[in-house]
Enzyme design. Structure first.
Site, PDB file in Angstrom:
ATOM      1  N   THR A 215      24.831  25.082  61.009  1.00 49.32           N
ATOM      2  CA  THR A 215      24.800  24.793  59.573  1.00 49.32           C
ATOM      3  C   THR A 215      25.348  23.389  59.325  1.00 49.32           C
ATOM      4  O   THR A 215      26.155  22.897  60.109  1.00 49.32           O
ATOM      5  CB  THR A 215      25.692  25.831  58.865  1.00 49.32           C
ATOM      6  OG1 THR A 215      25.006  27.068  58.892  1.00 49.32           O
ATOM      7  CG2 THR A 215      26.021  25.460  57.438  1.00 49.32           C
TER       8      THR A 215
ATOM      9  N   ARG B 196      18.521  38.440  53.880  1.00 51.11           N
ATOM     10  CA  ARG B 196      19.972  38.304  54.087  1.00 51.11           C
ATOM     11  C   ARG B 196      20.425  36.924  53.568  1.00 51.11           C
ATOM     12  O   ARG B 196      19.790  35.910  53.819  1.00 51.11           O
ATOM     13  CB  ARG B 196      20.289  38.431  55.581  1.00 51.11           C
ATOM     14  CG  ARG B 196      21.768  38.242  55.930  1.00 51.11           C
ATOM     15  CD  ARG B 196      22.080  36.829  56.374  1.00 51.11           C
ATOM     16  NE  ARG B 196      23.431  36.679  56.908  1.00 51.11           N
ATOM     17  CZ  ARG B 196      23.980  35.504  57.199  1.00 51.11           C
ATOM     18  NH1 ARG B 196      23.312  34.392  57.030  1.00 51.11           N
ATOM     19  NH2 ARG B 196      25.194  35.434  57.685  1.00 51.11           N
ATOM     20  N   VAL B 197      21.507  36.908  52.845  1.00 48.17           N
ATOM     21  CA  VAL B 197      22.072  35.644  52.374  1.00 48.17           C
ATOM     22  C   VAL B 197      23.471  35.494  52.963  1.00 48.17           C
ATOM     23  O   VAL B 197      24.251  36.453  52.977  1.00 48.17           O
ATOM     24  CB  VAL B 197      22.139  35.613  50.823  1.00 48.17           C
ATOM     25  CG1 VAL B 197      22.852  34.360  50.327  1.00 48.17           C
ATOM     26  CG2 VAL B 197      20.726  35.674  50.228  1.00 48.17           C
ATOM     27  N   GLY B 198      23.753  34.315  53.471  1.00 50.88           N
ATOM     28  CA  GLY B 198      25.065  34.072  54.077  1.00 50.88           C
ATOM     29  C   GLY B 198      26.073  33.513  53.077  1.00 50.88           C
ATOM     30  O   GLY B 198      25.877  33.592  51.858  1.00 50.88           O
TER      31      GLY B 198
ATOM     32  N   THR C  90      31.312  26.813  57.990  1.00 54.90           N
ATOM     33  CA  THR C  90      30.239  27.189  58.910  1.00 54.90           C
ATOM     34  C   THR C  90      30.752  28.283  59.830  1.00 54.90           C
ATOM     35  O   THR C  90      31.905  28.238  60.269  1.00 54.90           O
ATOM     36  CB  THR C  90      29.741  25.997  59.746  1.00 54.90           C
ATOM     37  OG1 THR C  90      28.766  26.463  60.682  1.00 54.90           O
ATOM     38  CG2 THR C  90      30.866  25.300  60.512  1.00 54.90           C
ATOM     39  N   GLY C  91      29.930  29.275  60.082  1.00 53.20           N
ATOM     40  CA  GLY C  91      30.379  30.357  60.953  1.00 53.20           C
ATOM     41  C   GLY C  91      29.687  31.652  60.578  1.00 53.20           C
ATOM     42  O   GLY C  91      28.683  31.641  59.849  1.00 53.20           O
TER      43      GLY C  91
ATOM     44  N   GLY D 247      28.771  34.191  58.557  1.00 52.74           N
ATOM     45  CA  GLY D 247      28.844  34.196  57.102  1.00 52.74           C
ATOM     46  C   GLY D 247      29.439  35.433  56.468  1.00 52.74           C
ATOM     47  O   GLY D 247      30.164  35.337  55.467  1.00 52.74           O
TER      48      GLY D 247
HETATM   49  N1  ASP Z   1      27.513  30.472  57.773  1.00 52.96           N
HETATM   50  C1  ASP Z   1      26.106  30.519  58.035  1.00 52.96           C
HETATM   51  C2  ASP Z   1      25.586  31.875  57.646  1.00 52.96           C
HETATM   52  O1  ASP Z   1      26.224  32.865  57.935  1.00 52.96           O
HETATM   53  C3  ASP Z   1      25.767  30.277  59.455  1.00 52.96           C
HETATM   54  C4  ASP Z   1      26.321  29.001  60.005  1.00 52.96           C
HETATM   55  O2  ASP Z   1      27.351  28.531  59.580  1.00 52.96           O
HETATM   56  O3  ASP Z   1      25.689  28.430  60.890  1.00 52.96           O
HETATM   57  O4  ASP Z   1      24.515  31.949  57.100  1.00 52.96           O
END
Ligand code: ASP
Length: 349
Positions: free
Chosen positions: A215, A243-245, A266-267, A269
């Site tokens: 991300t 799905r929404v993060g 980022t991570g 979600g």
């Molecule tokens: N946080 C994002 C999500 O869960 C994924 C990511 O950070 O790469 O959609």
């Protein structure tokens, strides 16, 4: 001879300390500054080729140069965040815009959000499949509608009306991400442990994702002292349709408040949503007077304790930066008011 050796050793240690200090722009006040991330995950030297690392460093540098030019010209932090994220969305290296990861159904469904610290206005889009630069659509929602968040086809129709570039969904395809989906699907049914960014997610859930998250996010402080934050993502590989993060959820993956900080996460979600991570950091600073460094560290620790992994970037209104993560690495960088660019990928460099 011994004296010389001691002298040499002392200056070497001093130099090392200076290098460490210089390499962490975190603690120096800045009039204007930009901080970015390009995702966190299993980023080790071992699984990174020299060419790949150089390509990431070049892309992050270009993104920071773009943000810096905008800030130096006296434009707003909002302009800088949007322009910087554009560069990363247009690069196939990151999981945002071109190069976004695939859903289980083989589609690219993207999420993005942007927020302005001065007005605390915010805009977000989720589950969009045809918007070339979702961050610009998020900004349009913020500035050209009375809403904060729009999803799916409605968001796309709105973006089209707002003059945002629309592309064929094929535009987002990259072979690497497609292969990543095939691998994730295989892992799911075979339950094999392959090269993977989140050992925890494999144990605890059915969601698989690429060996890094990818991300992108940016936080800027402009010459007028205003903060802005933005995040853009394709989400997680093999995610279910719809799905929404956390990225487009204001307060979870993205937040900005001039009295506290701008934050982009980022991570994994789901953990960032449950912990309302970005707002949590702002709240710790507001109610407990915590520094951005301490608040950001506490928030990541909490995510980790719950079983989630990832990182974040946070910037306070004085230009102090925090970039904690609990994965092996996180693509990240800063450009300070003197134009000095710093890119980090691994724990210390
Ligand atoms: N946080 C994002 C999500 O869960 C994924 C990511 O950070 O790469 O959609």
């Amino acid at each position: 001879m011994i004296k010389n050796l001691i002298l040499f050793k002392t200056s070497a240690i001093l130099l090392l300390c200076m290098a460490v200090n210089v390499s962490i722009a975190q603690n120096k006040e800045q009039k204007y500054i930009m901080v970015i991330h390009g995702g966190a995950g299993t980023l080790t030297r071992k699984n990174m080729s020299v060419e790949k690392e150089a390509a990431y460093r070049a892309a992050l540098t270009l993104a920071l140069q773009t943000g810096y030019k905008t800030l130096k010209a006296g434009k707003s932090s909002l302009d800088a965040v949007e322009a910087t994220i554009h560069v990363m969305e247009d690069s196939p290296l990151f999981n945002a815009g071109k190069g976004a990861v695939f859903t289980h159904d083989g589609k690219n469904e993207m999420d993005a959000a942007i927020m302005e610290g001065k007005t605390m206005m915010a805009g977000a889009v989720a589950g969009v499949t045809t918007i070339k630069n979702p961050i610009s659509a998020a900004r349009a929602v913020m500035e050209k509608s009375e809403h904060v968040m729009m999803v799916g086809q409605g968001a796309e129709a709105f973006a089209r009306q707002a003059g945002i570039t629309i592309v064929d969904p094929k535009y987002f395809y990259t072979k690497e991400r497609w292969d990543g989906l095939q691998q994730a699907i295989k892992e799911d049914s075979a339950k094999a442990v392959l090269d993977h960014g989140s050992k925890k997610s494999m144990k605890l859930g059915t969601l698989n994702h690429d060996f890094k998250f990818g991300t992108v996010g940016a936080v800027a402080l402009d010459q007028a002292g205003n903060l802005a934050a933005g995040t853009s993502t394709g989400g997680m590989t093999n995610k279910k349709y719809g799905r929404v993060g956390d990225a487009p959820i204001i307060g979870a993956g993205t937040y900005a408040n001039n009295t506290t900080a701008g934050i982009s996460c980022t991570g994994w979600g789901e953990f960032y949503i449950r912990n309302v991570v970005a707002h949590d950091i702002s709240a710790m600073m507001e109610y407990k007077n915590m520094s951005v460094t301490d608040a950001a560290a506490a928030a990541i620790e909490k995510v980790g304790k719950m079983g989630g992994d990832g990182g974040l970037i946070a910037l306070d209104a004085k230009g102090h930066v925090a970039m904690p993560f609990n994965t092996e690495g996180m693509y990240r960088g800063t450009v300070t008011e003197d134009g000095k660019i710093e890119i980090l990928i691994y724990k210390n460099n």
